[in-house]
Design an enzyme around this catalytic site. Structure first.
Site, PDB file in Angstrom:
ATOM      1  N   ASP A   1     -54.485  33.083  22.537  1.00  0.00           N
ATOM      2  CA  ASP A   1     -55.590  32.325  21.396  1.00  0.00           C
ATOM      3  C   ASP A   1     -55.689  31.251  22.707  1.00  0.00           C
ATOM      4  O   ASP A   1     -54.831  30.800  23.687  1.00  0.00           O
ATOM      5  CB  ASP A   1     -53.785  31.551  20.430  1.00  0.00           C
ATOM      6  CG  ASP A   1     -55.217  30.907  19.487  1.00  0.00           C
ATOM      7  OD1 ASP A   1     -55.993  29.873  19.766  1.00  0.00           O
ATOM      8  OD2 ASP A   1     -55.108  31.678  18.311  1.00  0.00           O
TER       9      ASP A   1
ATOM     10  N   ASN B   1     -54.461  33.753   7.908  1.00  0.00           N
ATOM     11  CA  ASN B   1     -55.375  32.599   6.903  1.00  0.00           C
ATOM     12  C   ASN B   1     -56.678  33.313   6.150  1.00  0.00           C
ATOM     13  O   ASN B   1     -57.415  33.405   7.380  1.00  0.00           O
ATOM     14  CB  ASN B   1     -55.267  31.501   7.581  1.00  0.00           C
ATOM     15  CG  ASN B   1     -54.391  30.581   8.665  1.00  0.00           C
ATOM     16  OD1 ASN B   1     -53.323  30.617   7.509  1.00  0.00           O
ATOM     17  ND2 ASN B   1     -54.985  30.508   9.837  1.00  0.00           N
TER      18      ASN B   1
ATOM     19  N   GLY C   1     -57.534  27.805   6.285  1.00  0.00           N
ATOM     20  CA  GLY C   1     -57.446  27.005   6.976  1.00  0.00           C
ATOM     21  C   GLY C   1     -58.387  28.365   8.452  1.00  0.00           C
ATOM     22  O   GLY C   1     -58.381  28.793   9.663  1.00  0.00           O
ATOM     23  N   GLN C   2     -59.189  29.377   7.400  1.00  0.00           N
ATOM     24  CA  GLN C   2     -59.502  30.559   8.444  1.00  0.00           C
ATOM     25  C   GLN C   2     -60.980  29.821   9.222  1.00  0.00           C
ATOM     26  O   GLN C   2     -61.764  29.440   8.386  1.00  0.00           O
ATOM     27  CB  GLN C   2     -60.418  31.940   7.744  1.00  0.00           C
ATOM     28  CG  GLN C   2     -60.564  32.773   8.188  1.00  0.00           C
ATOM     29  CD  GLN C   2     -61.151  34.125   7.804  1.00  0.00           C
ATOM     30  OE1 GLN C   2     -60.667  33.741   6.192  1.00  0.00           O
ATOM     31  NE2 GLN C   2     -61.569  34.922   7.956  1.00  0.00           N
ATOM     32  N   SER C   3     -60.950  30.238  10.279  1.00  0.00           N
ATOM     33  CA  SER C   3     -61.782  29.308  10.833  1.00  0.00           C
ATOM     34  C   SER C   3     -63.138  30.145  11.669  1.00  0.00           C
ATOM     35  O   SER C   3     -63.669  29.590  12.112  1.00  0.00           O
ATOM     36  CB  SER C   3     -61.416  27.951  12.425  1.00  0.00           C
ATOM     37  OG  SER C   3     -60.928  29.263  13.266  1.00  0.00           O
TER      38      SER C   3
ATOM     39  N   HIS D   1     -58.493  38.195  11.288  1.00  0.00           N
ATOM     40  CA  HIS D   1     -57.477  38.208  12.536  1.00  0.00           C
ATOM     41  C   HIS D   1     -56.162  38.190  11.410  1.00  0.00           C
ATOM     42  O   HIS D   1     -55.789  36.735  10.892  1.00  0.00           O
ATOM     43  CB  HIS D   1     -57.694  37.217  13.301  1.00  0.00           C
ATOM     44  CG  HIS D   1     -58.478  35.802  13.143  1.00  0.00           C
ATOM     45  ND1 HIS D   1     -59.611  35.673  11.983  1.00  0.00           N
ATOM     46  CD2 HIS D   1     -57.425  34.816  13.726  1.00  0.00           C
ATOM     47  CE1 HIS D   1     -58.678  34.417  11.989  1.00  0.00           C
ATOM     48  NE2 HIS D   1     -58.148  33.760  12.502  1.00  0.00           N
TER      49      HIS D   1
ATOM     50  N   HIS E   1     -52.758  35.586  13.447  1.00  0.00           N
ATOM     51  CA  HIS E   1     -51.957  35.490  14.400  1.00  0.00           C
ATOM     52  C   HIS E   1     -50.297  35.598  14.239  1.00  0.00           C
ATOM     53  O   HIS E   1     -49.704  35.738  13.719  1.00  0.00           O
ATOM     54  CB  HIS E   1     -52.303  33.645  13.800  1.00  0.00           C
ATOM     55  CG  HIS E   1     -53.090  32.965  13.647  1.00  0.00           C
ATOM     56  ND1 HIS E   1     -53.575  32.332  14.526  1.00  0.00           N
ATOM     57  CD2 HIS E   1     -53.373  32.962  12.837  1.00  0.00           C
ATOM     58  CE1 HIS E   1     -54.685  31.375  14.395  1.00  0.00           C
ATOM     59  NE2 HIS E   1     -54.963  32.017  13.159  1.00  0.00           N
TER      60      HIS E   1
END
Length: 113
Positions: free
Chosen positions: A31, A86, A92-94, A99, A101
């Site tokens: 990340d 997320n 909080g999925q941006s 994906h 984490h």
């Protein structure tokens, strides 16, 4: 694939990333904004918006297997690591590409917030 999906571009090699592990259907990379000493993102090679949209159990299994393999390679599996998905804006999925984490290398508090 959406034209603006940064994770699809990483999966296709159009954008470079610090890849630490991969298999036929997923890629694990560091990340760019780490929240722990080890912070990896594990993505499916095919575009899937979120966990809600995931339909292929083989891809999901490969995603989680690669998450565990990457944690082992990074040396955090023995002491423990956290996997987080997320899903959606409020969680909080941006990036709208599924994906996982993988966070490790420090104590994780609970609840996460």
């Amino acid at each position: 694939m959406p034209n603006d999906c940064v994770f699809c571009k990483i999966a296709q090699g159009e954008i470079s990333a610090d890849i630490v592990a991969e298999n036929d259907s997923a890629i694990a990379f560091r990340d760019l904004d780490p929240q722990a000493p080890v912070h990896l993102l594990v993505i499916p090679r095919e575009h899937v918006n979120s966990l809600t949209d995931a339909r292929n159990p083989l891809v999901l299994g490969d995603l989680m297997r690669l998450s565990a393999d990457a944690a082992k390679r990074e040396g955090v599996a023995e002491d423990g690591y956290r996997t987080v998905i997320n899903t959606g804006r409020n969680a909080g999925q941006s990036v709208n590409h599924l994906h996982v984490h993988v966070l490790g290398g420090r104590h994780m508090a609970w609840p996460p917030g």
